[in-house]
Design an enzyme around this catalytic site. Sequence first.
Site, PDB file in Angstrom:
ATOM      1  N   SER A 185       0.849  -1.196   0.000  1.00 28.12           N
ATOM      2  CA  SER A 185       0.000   0.000   0.000  1.00 28.12           C
ATOM      3  C   SER A 185       0.882   1.243   0.000  1.00 28.12           C
ATOM      4  O   SER A 185       2.104   1.159   0.120  1.00 28.12           O
ATOM      5  CB  SER A 185      -0.918   0.025   1.230  1.00 28.12           C
ATOM      6  OG  SER A 185      -0.154   0.123   2.423  1.00 28.12           O
ATOM      7  N   ILE A 201       3.167   4.459  -0.268  1.00 27.46           N
ATOM      8  CA  ILE A 201       4.358   4.797  -1.039  1.00 27.46           C
ATOM      9  C   ILE A 201       5.010   3.547  -1.617  1.00 27.46           C
ATOM     10  O   ILE A 201       5.488   3.557  -2.753  1.00 27.46           O
ATOM     11  CB  ILE A 201       5.358   5.576  -0.157  1.00 27.46           C
ATOM     12  CG1 ILE A 201       4.748   6.909   0.308  1.00 27.46           C
ATOM     13  CG2 ILE A 201       6.652   5.851  -0.925  1.00 27.46           C
ATOM     14  CD1 ILE A 201       5.634   7.688   1.268  1.00 27.46           C
ATOM     15  N   SER A 250      11.432  10.200   7.124  1.00 24.51           N
ATOM     16  CA  SER A 250      10.319  11.142   7.182  1.00 24.51           C
ATOM     17  C   SER A 250      10.868  12.514   7.541  1.00 24.51           C
ATOM     18  O   SER A 250      11.971  12.631   8.075  1.00 24.51           O
ATOM     19  CB  SER A 250       9.322  10.692   8.261  1.00 24.51           C
ATOM     20  OG  SER A 250       8.353  11.679   8.518  1.00 24.51           O
ATOM     21  N   TYR A 276       7.442   7.814  16.670  1.00 25.69           N
ATOM     22  CA  TYR A 276       7.705   7.856  15.234  1.00 25.69           C
ATOM     23  C   TYR A 276       8.950   8.687  14.942  1.00 25.69           C
ATOM     24  O   TYR A 276       9.812   8.287  14.154  1.00 25.69           O
ATOM     25  CB  TYR A 276       6.482   8.439  14.530  1.00 25.69           C
ATOM     26  CG  TYR A 276       6.534   8.393  13.024  1.00 25.69           C
ATOM     27  CD1 TYR A 276       6.615   7.176  12.349  1.00 25.69           C
ATOM     28  CD2 TYR A 276       6.471   9.560  12.270  1.00 25.69           C
ATOM     29  CE1 TYR A 276       6.632   7.126  10.960  1.00 25.69           C
ATOM     30  CE2 TYR A 276       6.474   9.522  10.890  1.00 25.69           C
ATOM     31  CZ  TYR A 276       6.565   8.304  10.239  1.00 25.69           C
ATOM     32  OH  TYR A 276       6.591   8.272   8.865  1.00 25.69           O
ATOM     33  N   LYS A 321      12.373   7.366  13.155  1.00 25.54           N
ATOM     34  CA  LYS A 321      12.821   7.926  11.886  1.00 25.54           C
ATOM     35  C   LYS A 321      14.146   8.683  12.032  1.00 25.54           C
ATOM     36  O   LYS A 321      14.960   8.693  11.102  1.00 25.54           O
ATOM     37  CB  LYS A 321      11.732   8.826  11.288  1.00 25.54           C
ATOM     38  CG  LYS A 321      10.476   8.065  10.879  1.00 25.54           C
ATOM     39  CD  LYS A 321      10.778   6.917   9.913  1.00 25.54           C
ATOM     40  CE  LYS A 321       9.532   6.238   9.402  1.00 25.54           C
ATOM     41  NZ  LYS A 321       9.823   5.140   8.448  1.00 25.54           N
ATOM     42  N   SER A 370      -1.916   8.324   1.954  1.00 25.98           N
ATOM     43  CA  SER A 370      -1.737   6.905   2.268  1.00 25.98           C
ATOM     44  C   SER A 370      -2.600   6.581   3.481  1.00 25.98           C
ATOM     45  O   SER A 370      -3.346   7.430   3.967  1.00 25.98           O
ATOM     46  CB  SER A 370      -0.266   6.612   2.577  1.00 25.98           C
ATOM     47  OG  SER A 370       0.111   7.194   3.808  1.00 25.98           O
TER      48      SER A 370
END
Length: 274
Positions: free
Chosen positions: A12, A14, A142, A155, A159, A190
């Site tokens: 799914s 990217i 990200s 997150y 990242k 997304s």
Amino acid sequence: MSEVIWITGASSGIGEAFAKEFARLGGYRLVLSARREPELERVKAQCLNQGLDSDDVLVLPLDVTDTDSHTDKVKTVLDTMGQVDMLINNAGVSQRSWCVDTDLEVYRRIFEIDVYGQISLTKAVLPHMRGRQSGHLVVTSSVAGKVGAPLRTGYSMAKHAVMGFFDALRCEIAHEGISVSTITPGSIQSQVSVNAMRADGEAFGIMDDQIENGMDADRCAQEVVAKLLAKQREIPVGESAMEMGLLEMKRSNPEALFDMLEGMTANLRAQGVY
């Protein structure tokens, strides 16, 4: 022989868009990995519609947290395709919760998926690339891998970690003919927010406005793939001037950036967000 591109998180978002873009360009063979095999088969069908033959696309279900399986998965790819020219570490999960509310196990799970799984698969592929003195290792980080954002402590942690790991890896292996690229997307359309983890580890289940109104994933893939093929080492991508501007602010005026983010957080709390 056509180059082999292995994409994780290919079911799914990217990752799917990367697969379709390489198929559109033609001249590549693809390995599609994620946990959901039916979705991988759906993506494979789209790649075949772009003109690839069935033998050009290998569906290889993979859980990046099952690190004990990675050596065998690499062997399967090499036995089937003969080589790996590019590994795109794109699997990952996001977060939507305040630090004070978030279970420690949520941080551990995010790290296992977004960091340790990427490192493990990279290390499993690396001996093959070193033996050939050729290859390209890629990770999807990200903007949050450069800028700490509210509601994304886990997150941002993950990242930032992959940015540091792959930047350091790049200088260690450049002399062996192996390239390393880091991708720093802003908001891309997304399911990333829908699948993000809440404080208790459950799925957030809500589409963020900034994701819903973000850059189209296919346009993102076209831009990124062109830069990957040019061997660009760091690839920021996004259509939000504010998000892309955060990257420059972090370099040029971090104090102003921190003030802005604290103001943003105060507004979120005043609104009772999450």
